[in-house]
Design an enzyme around this catalytic site. Structure first.
Site, mmCIF file in Angstrom:
data_model
loop_
_atom_site.group_PDB
_atom_site.id
_atom_site.type_symbol
_atom_site.label_atom_id
_atom_site.label_comp_id
_atom_site.label_asym_id
_atom_site.label_seq_id
_atom_site.Cartn_x
_atom_site.Cartn_y
_atom_site.Cartn_z
ATOM 1 N N GLY A 122 0.829 -1.198 0.000
ATOM 2 C CA GLY A 122 0.000 0.000 0.000
ATOM 3 C C GLY A 122 0.864 1.249 0.000
ATOM 4 N N CYS A 123 0.241 2.381 -0.308
ATOM 5 C CA CYS A 123 0.995 3.635 -0.390
ATOM 6 C C CYS A 123 1.489 4.090 0.983
ATOM 7 C CB CYS A 123 0.150 4.717 -1.056
ATOM 8 S SG CYS A 123 -1.522 4.907 -0.384
ATOM 9 N N TYR A 124 0.590 4.113 1.971
ATOM 10 C CA TYR A 124 1.029 4.477 3.322
ATOM 11 C C TYR A 124 2.076 3.492 3.865
ATOM 12 C CZ TYR A 124 -2.643 8.047 4.137
ATOM 13 O OH TYR A 124 -3.436 9.176 4.107
#
Length: 345
Positions: free
Chosen positions: A148-150
């Site tokens: 995921g991006c986070y």
């Protein structure tokens, strides 16, 4: 090598198209969007006129496997878990940009994502694709769970110091801010212009689906149970993530020494750039690129370390890292097709 993109009209898919268009070894093959099949891609995204000319398709495993060599899934969570097995059984390498194969624990996935989990056979087969940390495992992967991006921004910012054992693992607080593209292309009240403009909104406090993913990676790297405090915010910009992370040090160590730890850890990883003392990265300095920039500061008064990690959520946080992983899976230089200078200003 032809690449199929499943979920063809989302922001992650469009970023895949942009990056694959200049990749020397891969090109866009099929683009699948069941909801808009038969429509020209440029009718959905006019900026692709005369660039991507094929119409959007429906998902057909037989046809896709005949016409493509690798498959990127840029679908909402709960979709790829049903489609990926069909392509794996056709012998195709699959890279999933959704969360369906990131968590090894099926019950944990169901609890956080509110979808039925993927078949356990494929969860065991999936390799977590944090490129800088698991490159050896990625080399032989046939099913890759793109982070995921986070989690990409946070774990790249935390692993070097946490793995050293210098941090009180119970003290980690992550204050994360994302541009609105992180919420996807579908319109919701919180992403409506009048709601997001001139506004900063905290959301999913203590309930964000990326919490268990971050904790899983940190636990894998340290062998310790780690629980984080993770607060996410939407800010009025299109793209970019900044994670400001705070943690107590067990013993005093200077900012210069922490920077040296990070420089040594990432010295062979071209997409992670560690800033010198007093230099704090901004989201615009990685815009449109596959870089993760990290700034570090130790406050001698509190003996607390602050880590600032920034990425473009659509590139290093999604499509760029997916292509970086495809490069590794195919034995190419991981930088292939990803050497763009960040867009500035």
């Amino acid at each position: 090598m032809k690449a199929a993109i499943i979920g063809g009209t989302g922001y992650g898919s469009i970023e895949l198209v942009r990056l694959l268009n200049k990749h020397p070894y891969m090109e866009v093959g099929s683009v699948v969007s069941n909801s808009q099949a038969g429509i020209s891609f440029s009718d959905v995204y006019p900026h692709l006129s005369n660039i991507i000319v094929q119409p959007l398709e429906t998902f057909n495993a037989d046809r896709l496997s005949e016409e493509n060599d690798i498959v990127f899934f840029a679908t909402p969570s709960g979709v790829s878990s049903k489609l990926v097995p069909k392509m794996i059984e056709k012998g195709k390498k699959c890279i999933d940009l959704s969360g369906d194969f990131r968590l090894r624990n099926a019950e944990e996935y169901e609890s956080w994502y509110k979808h039925s989990p993927a078949d356990g056979k494929y969860l065991k087969q999936a390799i977590y694709g944090l490129s800088e940390i698991y490159s050896e495992e990625i080399k032989t992967a046939s099913l890759l769970a793109n982070p995921g991006c986070y989690p990409t921004a946070t774990t790249l910012g935390l692993i070097p110091i946490v793995k050293k054992g210098f941090v009180d693992e119970k003290s980690i607080i992550i204050d994360a801010k994302s541009g609105v593209t992180g919420a996807g292309r579908g319109l919701t009240l919180t992403s409506h212009y009048a709601e997001i403009n001139d506004n900063v909104r905290a959301y999913k406090l203590g309930a964000h689906q990326h919490i268990p993913e971050i904790e899983q990676v940190l636990q894998d790297e340290t062998g310790k149970e780690i629980a984080i405090t993770f607060s996410t915010h939407l800010v009025p910009m299109s793209r970019g993530i900044m994670c400001s992370m705070y943690m107590n040090l067990k013993d005093y160590i200077s900012t210069e020494d922490v920077i040296e730890i990070y420089n040594q850890f990432y010295e062979k990883h071209p997409f992670v750039r560690v800033r010198p003392v007093g230099n704090v990265p901004t989201t615009k300095e990685v815009l449109g690129s596959n870089y993760c920039d990290i700034g570090l500061h130790v406050d001698p008064r509190t003996n607390r370390l602050t880590v600032i990690s920034v990425i473009d959520n659509l590139v290093k946080g999604a499509a760029g890292q997916a292509i970086q992983n495809a490069n590794i899976m195919n034995g190419w230089d991981e930088r292939t097709g990803l050497t763009d200078i960040p867009l500035y200003p």
